[in-house]
Scaffold this active site. Sequence first.
Site, PDB file in Angstrom:
ATOM      1  CG  HIS A 136      -1.524   1.392   1.445  1.00  0.00           C
ATOM      2  ND1 HIS A 136      -2.609   1.846   0.735  1.00  0.00           N
ATOM      3  CD2 HIS A 136      -1.162   2.406   2.282  1.00  0.00           C
ATOM      4  CE1 HIS A 136      -2.897   3.077   1.116  1.00  0.00           C
ATOM      5  NE2 HIS A 136      -2.041   3.442   2.067  1.00  0.00           N
ATOM      6  CG  HIS A 141       1.015   6.784  -0.067  1.00  0.00           C
ATOM      7  ND1 HIS A 141       0.220   7.906   0.036  1.00  0.00           N
ATOM      8  CD2 HIS A 141       0.506   5.875   0.808  1.00  0.00           C
ATOM      9  CE1 HIS A 141      -0.729   7.696   0.925  1.00  0.00           C
ATOM     10  NE2 HIS A 141      -0.582   6.474   1.416  1.00  0.00           N
ATOM     11  CD  GLU A 182      -3.972   6.843   2.514  1.00  0.00           C
ATOM     12  OE1 GLU A 182      -4.222   6.033   1.588  1.00  0.00           O
ATOM     13  OE2 GLU A 182      -3.008   6.717   3.274  1.00  0.00           O
ATOM     14  CB  SER A 201      -2.765   0.315  -2.895  1.00  0.00           C
ATOM     15  OG  SER A 201      -3.540   0.883  -1.855  1.00  0.00           O
TER      16      SER A 201
END
Length: 276
Positions: A136, A141, A182, A201
């Site tokens: 993730h 990111h 996010e 993700s």
Amino acid sequence: MAVQPVVYGEGERPPRGNYARANDDYTCAQDWSAYTAQDHDTYRRLYERQTAQLPGLACNAFIESLPHLGAKERIPRFEDVNEPLYKATRWEIVAVPGLIPEEAFFALLAGRKFPVTDWIRKPEEFEYIVEPDVFHDLYGHVPMLFNPQLADYVQRYGEGGLKAARLGACEMLSRLYWYTIEFGLIREAGALRAYGAGILSSAGELPYSVNSPEPQRRPLDLLRTMRTRYKIDSYQQTYFVIDSFQQLFDMTEGDFTPLYAQMRGMPEFAANATGD
């Protein structure tokens, strides 16, 4: 003093990760040699499944930067990712044992250091994991940190977070992180695309966020966003949409102190609330 595990939300299982090896700022060395063949295979399968979904769903900046993570068949060495990342935007990634306190997190972001959890989920957690793992954090990111505008926004968020901590406003600001970094959506050439790591993700939430008629999608507005609660254990019921990364950066310029004071006298919104 040894650093301690961090818990966000409610849960019966204690936080995962070996915090005994963390420094005072919660960073640690990536123990790359400790990864097993199974760990690398889990990463490879996650990478391949997610990448196959990207066209038509992920923003161009993410797709263009993803190759900088290196070989997809194994968990990357963080130093190998840092070389091109630092050249691109002066950011670097640092290993952490798991979730870290808000102020430690903000301080790292303010210093253009992105904390990446260095352990990976077990095969039985392939479909879903509660805590962020290396897949993730790294896959979701880091490619976006190659974008100069988004990279500057994340640093600005860290600086703002340190101030919010002093003002007792971390909960308000955390919602902005949740609904942008996010779970943010961007409009590109008239079409919705994902740029948030939690979406990028997730095999299920990526098509859901862009194509499903169920959630509501609203233009990003600071007051509305920071007054909107969110859920961590289901797909989002509200997404906030930007038109450009420059818009996101410009929107967060200036002092949020008056906004925090204003919001304290205003009602909050449920995750699925409609209206203003």
